[in-house]
Design a protein around this motif. Structure first.
Motif, PDB file in Angstrom:
ATOM      1  N   ARG A   1     -26.604 -42.688  97.628  1.00  0.00           N
ATOM      2  CA  ARG A   1     -27.232 -43.940  98.042  1.00  0.00           C
ATOM      3  C   ARG A   1     -28.522 -44.244  97.287  1.00  0.00           C
ATOM      4  O   ARG A   1     -29.070 -45.331  97.425  1.00  0.00           O
ATOM      5  CB  ARG A   1     -27.504 -43.918  99.539  1.00  0.00           C
ATOM      6  N   VAL A   2     -29.005 -43.298  96.506  1.00  0.00           N
ATOM      7  CA  VAL A   2     -30.257 -43.484  95.771  1.00  0.00           C
ATOM      8  C   VAL A   2     -30.230 -44.722  94.876  1.00  0.00           C
ATOM      9  O   VAL A   2     -31.180 -45.518  94.891  1.00  0.00           O
ATOM     10  CB  VAL A   2     -30.619 -42.211  94.969  1.00  0.00           C
ATOM     11  N   PRO A   3     -29.165 -44.971  94.093  1.00  0.00           N
ATOM     12  CA  PRO A   3     -29.172 -46.171  93.234  1.00  0.00           C
ATOM     13  C   PRO A   3     -29.278 -47.493  93.990  1.00  0.00           C
ATOM     14  O   PRO A   3     -29.802 -48.472  93.475  1.00  0.00           O
ATOM     15  CB  PRO A   3     -27.838 -46.094  92.485  1.00  0.00           C
ATOM     16  N   ALA A   4     -28.823 -47.542  95.230  1.00  0.00           N
ATOM     17  CA  ALA A   4     -28.908 -48.771  96.024  1.00  0.00           C
ATOM     18  C   ALA A   4     -30.219 -48.865  96.802  1.00  0.00           C
ATOM     19  O   ALA A   4     -30.730 -49.967  97.021  1.00  0.00           O
ATOM     20  CB  ALA A   4     -27.730 -48.847  96.986  1.00  0.00           C
ATOM     21  N   VAL A   5     -30.768 -47.726  97.202  1.00  0.00           N
ATOM     22  CA  VAL A   5     -31.952 -47.721  98.057  1.00  0.00           C
ATOM     23  C   VAL A   5     -33.251 -47.871  97.266  1.00  0.00           C
ATOM     24  O   VAL A   5     -34.146 -48.620  97.663  1.00  0.00           O
ATOM     25  CB  VAL A   5     -31.978 -46.437  98.920  1.00  0.00           C
ATOM     26  N   LEU A   6     -33.373 -47.178  96.143  1.00  0.00           N
ATOM     27  CA  LEU A   6     -34.634 -47.211  95.394  1.00  0.00           C
ATOM     28  C   LEU A   6     -35.028 -48.613  94.905  1.00  0.00           C
ATOM     29  O   LEU A   6     -36.207 -48.949  94.955  1.00  0.00           O
ATOM     30  CB  LEU A   6     -34.602 -46.213  94.244  1.00  0.00           C
ATOM     31  N   PRO A   7     -34.100 -49.456  94.443  1.00  0.00           N
ATOM     32  CA  PRO A   7     -34.519 -50.824  94.090  1.00  0.00           C
ATOM     33  C   PRO A   7     -35.064 -51.624  95.276  1.00  0.00           C
ATOM     34  O   PRO A   7     -36.011 -52.398  95.125  1.00  0.00           O
ATOM     35  CB  PRO A   7     -33.242 -51.470  93.542  1.00  0.00           C
ATOM     36  N   VAL A   8     -34.514 -51.419  96.457  1.00  0.00           N
ATOM     37  CA  VAL A   8     -35.023 -52.104  97.651  1.00  0.00           C
ATOM     38  C   VAL A   8     -36.428 -51.621  97.964  1.00  0.00           C
ATOM     39  O   VAL A   8     -37.326 -52.409  98.281  1.00  0.00           O
ATOM     40  CB  VAL A   8     -34.073 -51.881  98.855  1.00  0.00           C
ATOM     41  N   LEU A   9     -36.648 -50.310  97.849  1.00  0.00           N
ATOM     42  CA  LEU A   9     -37.971 -49.751  98.119  1.00  0.00           C
ATOM     43  C   LEU A   9     -38.987 -50.183  97.061  1.00  0.00           C
ATOM     44  O   LEU A   9     -40.154 -50.377  97.366  1.00  0.00           O
ATOM     45  CB  LEU A   9     -37.895 -48.231  98.202  1.00  0.00           C
ATOM     46  N   SER A  10     -38.542 -50.345  95.830  1.00  0.00           N
ATOM     47  CA  SER A  10     -39.478 -50.796  94.790  1.00  0.00           C
ATOM     48  C   SER A  10     -39.855 -52.273  94.999  1.00  0.00           C
ATOM     49  O   SER A  10     -40.953 -52.673  94.667  1.00  0.00           O
ATOM     50  CB  SER A  10     -38.893 -50.571  93.400  1.00  0.00           C
ATOM     51  N   GLU A  11     -38.938 -53.070  95.550  1.00  0.00           N
ATOM     52  CA  GLU A  11     -39.264 -54.447  95.907  1.00  0.00           C
ATOM     53  C   GLU A  11     -40.336 -54.480  97.000  1.00  0.00           C
ATOM     54  O   GLU A  11     -41.182 -55.368  97.020  1.00  0.00           O
ATOM     55  CB  GLU A  11     -38.043 -55.207  96.387  1.00  0.00           C
ATOM     56  N   LEU A  12     -40.268 -53.516  97.905  1.00  0.00           N
ATOM     57  CA  LEU A  12     -41.271 -53.427  98.972  1.00  0.00           C
ATOM     58  C   LEU A  12     -42.559 -52.772  98.471  1.00  0.00           C
ATOM     59  O   LEU A  12     -43.500 -52.609  99.223  1.00  0.00           O
ATOM     60  CB  LEU A  12     -40.720 -52.620 100.151  1.00  0.00           C
ATOM     61  N   ARG A  13     -42.553 -52.369  97.203  1.00  0.00           N
ATOM     62  CA  ARG A  13     -43.701 -51.720  96.535  1.00  0.00           C
ATOM     63  C   ARG A  13     -44.052 -50.396  97.177  1.00  0.00           C
ATOM     64  O   ARG A  13     -45.208 -50.052  97.328  1.00  0.00           O
ATOM     65  CB  ARG A  13     -44.890 -52.638  96.481  1.00  0.00           C
ATOM     66  N   LEU A  14     -43.019 -49.658  97.572  1.00  0.00           N
ATOM     67  CA  LEU A  14     -43.205 -48.330  98.140  1.00  0.00           C
ATOM     68  C   LEU A  14     -42.919 -47.245  97.115  1.00  0.00           C
ATOM     69  O   LEU A  14     -43.190 -46.083  97.350  1.00  0.00           O
ATOM     70  CB  LEU A  14     -42.325 -48.144  99.373  1.00  0.00           C
ATOM     71  N   VAL A  15     -42.297 -47.637  95.992  1.00  0.00           N
ATOM     72  CA  VAL A  15     -41.984 -46.708  94.916  1.00  0.00           C
ATOM     73  C   VAL A  15     -42.541 -47.298  93.638  1.00  0.00           C
ATOM     74  O   VAL A  15     -42.393 -48.479  93.367  1.00  0.00           O
ATOM     75  CB  VAL A  15     -40.447 -46.510  94.777  1.00  0.00           C
ATOM     76  N   SER A  16     -43.183 -46.453  92.837  1.00  0.00           N
ATOM     77  CA  SER A  16     -43.721 -46.948  91.568  1.00  0.00           C
ATOM     78  C   SER A  16     -42.754 -46.720  90.436  1.00  0.00           C
ATOM     79  O   SER A  16     -41.848 -45.973  90.498  1.00  0.00           O
ATOM     80  CB  SER A  16     -45.041 -46.278  91.264  1.00  0.00           C
TER      81      SER A  16
END
Length: 112
Positions: free
Chosen positions: A97-112
């Motif tokens: 699920r990492v490929p689907a989840v990390l882009p959502v988290l980067s949109e929320l600016r939780l991942v750099s």
């Protein structure tokens, strides 16, 4: 004898008051903002279809994006990614699920 409004066993939850859901076979535990835990006879898939603002990070976990505090990304390919919620609960992000989840988290600016 008083009659209950609506169908018996049917409850309506405000998705904004739910931190996350944990699945257990055909049941779910709803963890509320006020600390209450509610057992529901619905599955995680049902809740995921009803509440699109929630994010499926693992087979057994569905989390509310509004209550994500931060994400601990993996240092290398063998490490595990984690999401930390407002109540300091950590959820592992499943490898598939990492490929689907990390882009959502980067949109929320939780991942750099």
């Amino acid at each position: 004898m008083k009659r209950l409004p609506g169908k018996r066993g049917e409850h309506h939850y405000d998705p904004h008051q739910v931190l996350y859901l944990i699945g257990n076979i055909n049941y779910c535990y709803l963890y509320m903002v006020n600390g209450e835990v509610i057992l529901s006879c619905r599955t995680l898939k049902w809740f995921a279809d009803q509440w699109p603002c929630f994010l499926r990070v693992h087979k057994k976990a569905l989390i509310n994006q509004a209550y994500i505090t931060f994400c601990k990304p993996a240092g290398n390919s063998t490490d595990t990614n984690y999401v930390v919620m407002a109540d300091q609960t950590q959820f592992e992000i499943a490898r598939r699920r990492v490929p689907a989840v990390l882009p959502v988290l980067s949109e929320l600016r939780l991942v750099s």
